[in-house]
Design an enzyme around this catalytic site. Structure first.
Site, PDB file in Angstrom:
ATOM      1  CB  ALA A  65      -0.506 -58.719 123.693  1.00  0.00           C
ATOM      2  N   GLY A 110       3.693 -55.738 122.827  1.00  0.00           N
ATOM      3  CA  GLY A 110       4.361 -56.986 123.212  1.00  0.00           C
ATOM      4  C   GLY A 110       5.467 -57.371 122.240  1.00  0.00           C
ATOM      5  CD  GLU A 113       5.713 -55.305 126.738  1.00  0.00           C
ATOM      6  OE1 GLU A 113       4.743 -55.796 126.112  1.00  0.00           O
ATOM      7  OE2 GLU A 113       5.652 -54.985 127.937  1.00  0.00           O
ATOM      8  CD  GLU A 133       1.833 -51.709 125.243  1.00  0.00           C
ATOM      9  OE1 GLU A 133       2.335 -50.592 124.984  1.00  0.00           O
ATOM     10  OE2 GLU A 133       2.465 -52.774 125.134  1.00  0.00           O
TER      11      GLU A 133
HETATM   12  N1  CO8 Z   1      -3.555 -58.365 117.846  1.00  0.00           N
HETATM   13  C1  CO8 Z   1      -4.401 -59.071 117.055  1.00  0.00           C
HETATM   14  N2  CO8 Z   1      -4.483 -58.879 115.713  1.00  0.00           N
HETATM   15  C2  CO8 Z   1      -3.686 -57.937 115.174  1.00  0.00           C
HETATM   16  C3  CO8 Z   1      -2.797 -57.169 115.938  1.00  0.00           C
HETATM   17  C4  CO8 Z   1      -2.739 -57.418 117.342  1.00  0.00           C
HETATM   18  N3  CO8 Z   1      -1.898 -56.765 118.166  1.00  0.00           N
HETATM   19  N4  CO8 Z   1      -2.147 -56.307 115.125  1.00  0.00           N
HETATM   20  C5  CO8 Z   1      -2.620 -56.527 113.889  1.00  0.00           C
HETATM   21  N5  CO8 Z   1      -3.539 -57.510 113.915  1.00  0.00           N
HETATM   22  C6  CO8 Z   1      -4.303 -58.051 112.787  1.00  0.00           C
HETATM   23  C7  CO8 Z   1      -5.362 -57.072 112.298  1.00  0.00           C
HETATM   24  O1  CO8 Z   1      -6.532 -57.145 113.095  1.00  0.00           O
HETATM   25  C8  CO8 Z   1      -5.574 -57.532 110.872  1.00  0.00           C
HETATM   26  O2  CO8 Z   1      -6.395 -58.686 110.892  1.00  0.00           O
HETATM   27  P1  CO8 Z   1      -7.614 -58.828 109.826  1.00  0.00           P
HETATM   28  O3  CO8 Z   1      -6.931 -58.862 108.483  1.00  0.00           O
HETATM   29  O4  CO8 Z   1      -8.256 -60.115 110.201  1.00  0.00           O
HETATM   30  O5  CO8 Z   1      -8.460 -57.625 109.994  1.00  0.00           O
HETATM   31  C9  CO8 Z   1      -4.193 -58.012 110.448  1.00  0.00           C
HETATM   32  O6  CO8 Z   1      -3.460 -58.224 111.658  1.00  0.00           O
HETATM   33  C10 CO8 Z   1      -3.436 -56.970 109.624  1.00  0.00           C
HETATM   34  O7  CO8 Z   1      -3.406 -55.761 110.366  1.00  0.00           O
HETATM   35  P2  CO8 Z   1      -3.848 -54.343 109.743  1.00  0.00           P
HETATM   36  O8  CO8 Z   1      -4.858 -54.526 108.658  1.00  0.00           O
HETATM   37  O9  CO8 Z   1      -4.212 -53.447 110.872  1.00  0.00           O
HETATM   38  O10 CO8 Z   1      -2.460 -53.891 109.081  1.00  0.00           O
HETATM   39  P3  CO8 Z   1      -1.983 -52.405 108.773  1.00  0.00           P
HETATM   40  O11 CO8 Z   1      -0.742 -52.538 107.952  1.00  0.00           O
HETATM   41  O12 CO8 Z   1      -3.101 -51.586 108.251  1.00  0.00           O
HETATM   42  O13 CO8 Z   1      -1.602 -51.768 110.229  1.00  0.00           O
HETATM   43  C11 CO8 Z   1      -0.545 -51.804 112.380  1.00  0.00           C
HETATM   44  C12 CO8 Z   1      -0.508 -52.269 110.916  1.00  0.00           C
HETATM   45  C13 CO8 Z   1      -0.330 -50.282 112.453  1.00  0.00           C
HETATM   46  C14 CO8 Z   1       0.578 -52.498 113.116  1.00  0.00           C
HETATM   47  C15 CO8 Z   1      -1.923 -52.158 113.013  1.00  0.00           C
HETATM   48  O14 CO8 Z   1      -2.201 -53.520 112.730  1.00  0.00           O
HETATM   49  C16 CO8 Z   1      -1.999 -51.985 114.494  1.00  0.00           C
HETATM   50  O15 CO8 Z   1      -2.119 -50.861 114.948  1.00  0.00           O
HETATM   51  N6  CO8 Z   1      -1.940 -53.083 115.279  1.00  0.00           N
HETATM   52  C17 CO8 Z   1      -2.062 -53.060 116.704  1.00  0.00           C
HETATM   53  C18 CO8 Z   1      -0.800 -52.554 117.354  1.00  0.00           C
HETATM   54  C19 CO8 Z   1      -0.970 -52.478 118.857  1.00  0.00           C
HETATM   55  O16 CO8 Z   1      -1.777 -51.740 119.377  1.00  0.00           O
HETATM   56  N7  CO8 Z   1      -0.166 -53.275 119.579  1.00  0.00           N
HETATM   57  C20 CO8 Z   1      -0.185 -53.327 120.995  1.00  0.00           C
HETATM   58  C21 CO8 Z   1      -1.119 -54.357 121.460  1.00  0.00           C
HETATM   59  S1  CO8 Z   1      -1.311 -54.328 123.225  1.00  0.00           S
HETATM   60  C22 CO8 Z   1       0.060 -55.110 123.794  1.00  0.00           C
HETATM   61  O17 CO8 Z   1       0.931 -55.536 123.078  1.00  0.00           O
HETATM   62  C23 CO8 Z   1       0.125 -55.260 125.290  1.00  0.00           C
HETATM   63  C24 CO8 Z   1       1.285 -56.153 125.703  1.00  0.00           C
HETATM   64  C25 CO8 Z   1       1.153 -56.551 127.119  1.00  0.00           C
HETATM   65  C26 CO8 Z   1       0.052 -57.526 127.348  1.00  0.00           C
HETATM   66  C27 CO8 Z   1      -0.016 -57.966 128.754  1.00  0.00           C
HETATM   67  C28 CO8 Z   1      -0.954 -59.103 128.991  1.00  0.00           C
HETATM   68  C29 CO8 Z   1      -2.296 -58.720 129.446  1.00  0.00           C
END
Ligand code: CO8
Length: 256
Positions: A65, A110, A113, A133
């Site tokens: 998400a 997400g 999911e 999460e």
């Molecule tokens: N949301 C928003 N932006 C994101 C997300 C995300 N989930 N994941 C990556 N991005 C963005 C980064 O901020 C970055 O943006 P910018 O270049 O502007 O800084 C760009 O994508 C590239 O990402 P990275 O530089 O971090 O890329 P890496 O290759 O270094 O890392 C990863 C890749 C390991 C996947 C890393 O991006 C990461 O850890 N992402 C987050 C993963 C995460 O925690 N996902 C779970 C999110 S919570 C969720 O899904 C809850 C679902 C249920 C919601 C219910 C409703 C309330």
């Protein structure tokens, strides 16, 4: 409708939906859910589409998400955002056509999911899966707690959700989260080949199989078995079944 974060392509009856916000690793925001909802409605009306494939542009399937969008939410908005996502993912799960996830890269939170709401997951060796999460002080919100436990068992769901551990495609295959794994270069070729094979079968039988499995899992064994008998019987009233059985007896290919 103009789509901002999704692309659609109909390749000989295979409807390919591509998440197209690679700069944010295809993070799932409100726009994504609105567009996916509309796109599914449009596909449902298009009789030329026989099967759906969902994949992602770039190095992610979907990295979860949209964390930036969630950062502003209060309790009610968190609940509402969870409901919006659950409704769209339920729509995929109950979609009349089979839906295959071609998991090309990160499939986290997400994103995992979303993959789990599809009927079958075929992954690249580069794919990574996880429910991270708890790293954010959250829990899965798009029914990941429920689907992961049902797909891979409570032990695997608790292991992944409590630890936030990211696993590779081999491990995902071992725990039953994905059904096949291929090198990235041949992932789409293999997925399309598989989709084409499904299309070549009796379409009504394929859709009925999905419906009975899905509805059966939402009920108990007895209800599910009764549903199977009812639907098995109904097929004898279709031209498709008559043709399929005749073709076998006449030692020829069915002409659906
Ligand atoms: N949301 C928003 N932006 C994101 C997300 C995300 N989930 N994941 C990556 N991005 C963005 C980064 O901020 C970055 O943006 P910018 O270049 O502007 O800084 C760009 O994508 C590239 O990402 P990275 O530089 O971090 O890329 P890496 O290759 O270094 O890392 C990863 C890749 C390991 C996947 C890393 O991006 C990461 O850890 N992402 C987050 C993963 C995460 O925690 N996902 C779970 C999110 S919570 C969720 O899904 C809850 C679902 C249920 C919601 C219910 C409703 C309330």
């Amino acid at each position: 409708m103009d789509y901002k974060v999704l692309k659609f392509d109909n390749q000989d009856g295979i409807g390919i939906i591509t998440l197209n916000r690679p700069e944010a690793l295809n993070a799932l925001n409100s726009t994504f859910f609105a567009e996916m909802d509309k796109m599914l409605d449009a596909i449902a009306k298009d009789i030329s589409v026989k099967i759906v494939v969902i994949t992602g542009e770039g190095k992610a399937f979907a990295a979860g998400a949209d964390i930036a969008e969630m950062s502003q939410m209060n309790e009610q908005q968190g609940y509402d955002f969870s409901q919006v996502g659950q409704n769209v993912f339920n729509k995929i799960e109950n979609f009349k056509l089979p839906v295959i996830a071609a998991v090309n890269g990160f499939s986290l939170g997400g994103g995992c999911e979303l993959a789990m709401s599809c009927d079958i997951r075929i992954a690249s060796t580069k794919a990574k899966f996880g429910q991270p999460e708890v790293n954010l002080g959250l829990i899965p919100g798009y029914a990941g707690t429920q689907r992961l436990a049902r797909l891979c068992g409570a032990g695997n769901a608790l292991y992944l959700i409590l630890s936030a551990e990211m696993i590779d495609a081999t491990e995902a295959l071992r725990i039953g989260l994905v059904q096949r794994v291929y090198e990235p270069e041949i992932l789409m070729e293999k997925v399309l080949e598989f989709a084409k094979n499904i299309i070549s079968k009796g379409n009504i039988a394929v859709q009925t199989s999905k419906k009975v499995i899905r509805q059966g899992l939402a009920n108990n064994f007895e209800c599910g078995s009764k549903l199977e008998s009812e639907n098995f019987g109904k097929l004898f009233g279709t031209k498709e079944t008559t043709e399929g059985i005749s073709a076998f007896l006449e030692k020829r290919k069915p002409n659906w």
